[in-house]
Motif scaffolding. Structure first.
Motif, PDB file in Angstrom:
ATOM      1  N   ARG A 245       0.833  -1.212   0.000  1.00 14.47           N
ATOM      2  CA  ARG A 245       0.000   0.000   0.000  1.00 14.47           C
ATOM      3  C   ARG A 245       0.863   1.256   0.000  1.00 14.47           C
ATOM      4  O   ARG A 245       0.599   2.212  -0.722  1.00 14.47           O
ATOM      5  N   GLU A 246       1.894   1.240   0.815  1.00 12.93           N
ATOM      6  CA  GLU A 246       2.825   2.370   0.854  1.00 12.93           C
ATOM      7  C   GLU A 246       3.548   2.528  -0.489  1.00 12.93           C
ATOM      8  O   GLU A 246       3.733   3.639  -0.979  1.00 12.93           O
ATOM      9  N   LEU A 247       3.936   1.388  -1.081  1.00 14.68           N
ATOM     10  CA  LEU A 247       4.608   1.429  -2.378  1.00 14.68           C
ATOM     11  C   LEU A 247       3.691   2.019  -3.450  1.00 14.68           C
ATOM     12  O   LEU A 247       4.120   2.836  -4.264  1.00 14.68           O
ATOM     13  N   LYS A 248       2.430   1.629  -3.420  1.00 16.91           N
ATOM     14  CA  LYS A 248       1.482   2.156  -4.405  1.00 16.91           C
ATOM     15  C   LYS A 248       1.319   3.675  -4.243  1.00 16.91           C
ATOM     16  O   LYS A 248       1.229   4.405  -5.227  1.00 16.91           O
ATOM     17  N   GLU A 249       1.287   4.158  -3.018  1.00 17.24           N
ATOM     18  CA  GLU A 249       1.230   5.610  -2.784  1.00 17.24           C
ATOM     19  C   GLU A 249       2.471   6.296  -3.348  1.00 17.24           C
ATOM     20  O   GLU A 249       2.385   7.359  -3.959  1.00 17.24           O
ATOM     21  N   ILE A 250       3.619   5.689  -3.136  1.00 20.37           N
ATOM     22  CA  ILE A 250       4.872   6.253  -3.635  1.00 20.37           C
ATOM     23  C   ILE A 250       4.886   6.287  -5.157  1.00 20.37           C
ATOM     24  O   ILE A 250       5.287   7.286  -5.760  1.00 20.37           O
ATOM     25  N   THR A 251       4.424   5.199  -5.799  1.00 17.15           N
ATOM     26  CA  THR A 251       4.448   5.155  -7.261  1.00 17.15           C
ATOM     27  C   THR A 251       3.417   6.092  -7.886  1.00 17.15           C
ATOM     28  O   THR A 251       3.487   6.370  -9.076  1.00 17.15           O
ATOM     29  N   SER A 252       2.475   6.588  -7.087  1.00 13.68           N
ATOM     30  CA  SER A 252       1.532   7.583  -7.621  1.00 13.68           C
ATOM     31  C   SER A 252       2.189   8.964  -7.687  1.00 13.68           C
ATOM     32  O   SER A 252       1.704   9.840  -8.401  1.00 13.68           O
ATOM     33  N   LYS A 253       3.307   9.141  -6.967  1.00  9.81           N
ATOM     34  CA  LYS A 253       4.004  10.433  -6.939  1.00  9.81           C
ATOM     35  C   LYS A 253       5.332  10.412  -7.689  1.00  9.81           C
ATOM     36  O   LYS A 253       5.822  11.455  -8.104  1.00  9.81           O
ATOM     37  N   HIS A 254       5.931   9.238  -7.810  1.00 12.40           N
ATOM     38  CA  HIS A 254       7.248   9.095  -8.442  1.00 12.40           C
ATOM     39  C   HIS A 254       7.185   7.966  -9.462  1.00 12.40           C
ATOM     40  O   HIS A 254       6.327   7.089  -9.383  1.00 12.40           O
ATOM     41  N   ASP A 255       8.118   7.974 -10.406  1.00 15.23           N
ATOM     42  CA  ASP A 255       8.217   6.886 -11.373  1.00 15.23           C
ATOM     43  C   ASP A 255       8.794   5.656 -10.695  1.00 15.23           C
ATOM     44  O   ASP A 255       9.679   5.759  -9.839  1.00 15.23           O
ATOM     45  N   ALA A 256       8.309   4.488 -11.100  1.00 14.50           N
ATOM     46  CA  ALA A 256       8.833   3.221 -10.591  1.00 14.50           C
ATOM     47  C   ALA A 256       8.908   2.240 -11.744  1.00 14.50           C
ATOM     48  O   ALA A 256       8.020   2.191 -12.592  1.00 14.50           O
ATOM     49  N   CYS A 257       9.982   1.485 -11.774  1.00 17.23           N
ATOM     50  CA  CYS A 257      10.185   0.571 -12.890  1.00 17.23           C
ATOM     51  C   CYS A 257      11.006  -0.628 -12.432  1.00 17.23           C
ATOM     52  O   CYS A 257      11.935  -0.484 -11.640  1.00 17.23           O
ATOM     53  N   PHE A 258      10.636  -1.811 -12.933  1.00 16.66           N
ATOM     54  CA  PHE A 258      11.497  -2.968 -12.831  1.00 16.66           C
ATOM     55  C   PHE A 258      12.374  -2.943 -14.067  1.00 16.66           C
ATOM     56  O   PHE A 258      11.865  -2.825 -15.179  1.00 16.66           O
ATOM     57  N   TYR A 259      13.674  -3.013 -13.884  1.00 21.29           N
ATOM     58  CA  TYR A 259      14.612  -3.098 -14.991  1.00 21.29           C
ATOM     59  C   TYR A 259      15.220  -4.482 -15.007  1.00 21.29           C
ATOM     60  O   TYR A 259      15.602  -5.003 -13.964  1.00 21.29           O
ATOM     61  N   ALA A 260      15.309  -5.057 -16.191  1.00 15.67           N
ATOM     62  CA  ALA A 260      15.963  -6.356 -16.351  1.00 15.67           C
ATOM     63  C   ALA A 260      16.904  -6.264 -17.534  1.00 15.67           C
ATOM     64  O   ALA A 260      16.530  -5.768 -18.600  1.00 15.67           O
ATOM     65  N   SER A 261      18.111  -6.724 -17.346  1.00 13.60           N
ATOM     66  CA  SER A 261      19.081  -6.786 -18.430  1.00 13.60           C
ATOM     67  C   SER A 261      19.164  -8.238 -18.865  1.00 13.60           C
ATOM     68  O   SER A 261      19.388  -9.129 -18.049  1.00 13.60           O
ATOM     69  N   VAL A 262      18.950  -8.484 -20.148  1.00 13.77           N
ATOM     70  CA  VAL A 262      18.864  -9.845 -20.650  1.00 13.77           C
ATOM     71  C   VAL A 262      19.828 -10.013 -21.816  1.00 13.77           C
ATOM     72  O   VAL A 262      19.833  -9.222 -22.745  1.00 13.77           O
ATOM     73  N   GLU A 263      20.643 -11.059 -21.746  1.00 14.22           N
ATOM     74  CA  GLU A 263      21.554 -11.358 -22.840  1.00 14.22           C
ATOM     75  C   GLU A 263      20.877 -12.346 -23.776  1.00 14.22           C
ATOM     76  O   GLU A 263      20.387 -13.389 -23.350  1.00 14.22           O
ATOM     77  N   PHE A 264      20.837 -12.005 -25.050  1.00  5.41           N
ATOM     78  CA  PHE A 264      20.325 -12.917 -26.061  1.00  5.41           C
ATOM     79  C   PHE A 264      21.533 -13.549 -26.733  1.00  5.41           C
ATOM     80  O   PHE A 264      22.236 -12.901 -27.495  1.00  5.41           O
ATOM     81  N   ALA A 265      21.790 -14.821 -26.416  1.00  2.00           N
ATOM     82  CA  ALA A 265      23.022 -15.460 -26.832  1.00  2.00           C
ATOM     83  C   ALA A 265      22.970 -16.061 -28.232  1.00  2.00           C
ATOM     84  O   ALA A 265      23.993 -16.315 -28.821  1.00  2.00           O
ATOM     85  N   SER A 266      21.786 -16.312 -28.770  1.00  2.00           N
ATOM     86  CA  SER A 266      21.709 -16.908 -30.103  1.00  2.00           C
ATOM     87  C   SER A 266      20.343 -16.594 -30.711  1.00  2.00           C
ATOM     88  O   SER A 266      19.396 -16.268 -29.997  1.00  2.00           O
ATOM     89  N   PRO A 267      20.245 -16.718 -32.029  1.00  2.00           N
ATOM     90  CA  PRO A 267      18.948 -16.464 -32.678  1.00  2.00           C
ATOM     91  C   PRO A 267      17.864 -17.453 -32.248  1.00  2.00           C
ATOM     92  O   PRO A 267      16.693 -17.195 -32.410  1.00  2.00           O
ATOM     93  N   ASP A 268      18.269 -18.598 -31.692  1.00  2.14           N
ATOM     94  CA  ASP A 268      17.306 -19.622 -31.278  1.00  2.14           C
ATOM     95  C   ASP A 268      16.794 -19.424 -29.857  1.00  2.14           C
ATOM     96  O   ASP A 268      15.958 -20.193 -29.387  1.00  2.14           O
ATOM     97  N   THR A 269      17.285 -18.407 -29.155  1.00  6.23           N
ATOM     98  CA  THR A 269      16.864 -18.162 -27.782  1.00  6.23           C
ATOM     99  C   THR A 269      15.381 -17.813 -27.757  1.00  6.23           C
ATOM    100  O   THR A 269      14.921 -16.998 -28.548  1.00  6.23           O
TER     101      THR A 269
END
Length: 126
Positions: A70-94
Motif C-alpha cells: 500500500r505504501e509502495l502504491k502511494e509512492i508510485t503515484s508520486k514518483h516513477d517506478a520501474c522494474f529493470y531487467a538486463s537480458v543477454e540474447f546469446a543466439s537467434p534460437d533463444t
C-alpha cells in the motif's frame, strides 16, 4: 532491479516509508561524470543469480515489498517506478521472455513499469 526515481524524490523518505534499506540510492546532490546533477534514485536489486528466470527475479523483489504494497502504491503515484531487467540474447534460437499473467497484474496494480534491456552476447550480432 526495482527503481523508484523522480526529480522530487527523497531516497531517505522512501526507505523510511517502506522500512526497507535500498541496495543503492543517490540524492539530487549526486553528479554524473560531466558534473551534471542526477535524478534522485532509490533501488532494490534481485538477490538471485543471473541464471534465474526473469519471473523469479520479479517475484523475489515483489516478495520483499509485499508487506508494504500500500505504501509502495502511494509512492508510485508520486514518483516513477520501474522494474529493470538486463537480458543477454546469446543466439537467434533463444526463446523470448514470457511474463506470468499474475506478475503483469501485480506490476500494473502497483503502478510499476517493466523495462527489459537486451544486450548483445559475444557470439551474436543483432
Amino acid at each position: 532491479m526495482l527503481a523508484i526515481f523522480g526529480p522530487k524524490l527523497r531516497p531517505e523518505e522512501i526507505s523510511e516509508r517502506l522500512a526497507i534499506d535500498p541496495d543503492y540510492f543517490h540524492s539530487r546532490d549526486t553528479k554524473d561524470i560531466q558534473n551534471e546533477p542526477l535524478e534522485p534514485h532509490w533501488q532494490l536489486n534481485s538477490k538471485l543469480g543471473p541464471e534465474s528466470p526473469l519471473n523469479d527475479h520479479i517475484w523475489e523483489l515483489l516478495k520483499r515489498v509485499a508487506s508494504v504494497r500500500r505504501e509502495l502504491k502511494e509512492i508510485t503515484s508520486k514518483h516513477d517506478a520501474c522494474f529493470y531487467a538486463s537480458v543477454e540474447f546469446a543466439s537467434p534460437d533463444t526463446k523470448g521472455i514470457r511474463l506470468e499473467k499474475r506478475v503483469m497484474l501485480l506490476l500494473g496494480e502497483l503502478g510499476i513499469n517493466l523495462e527489459i534491456l537486451p544486450w548483445e552476447g559475444e557470439d551474436f550480432r543483432t
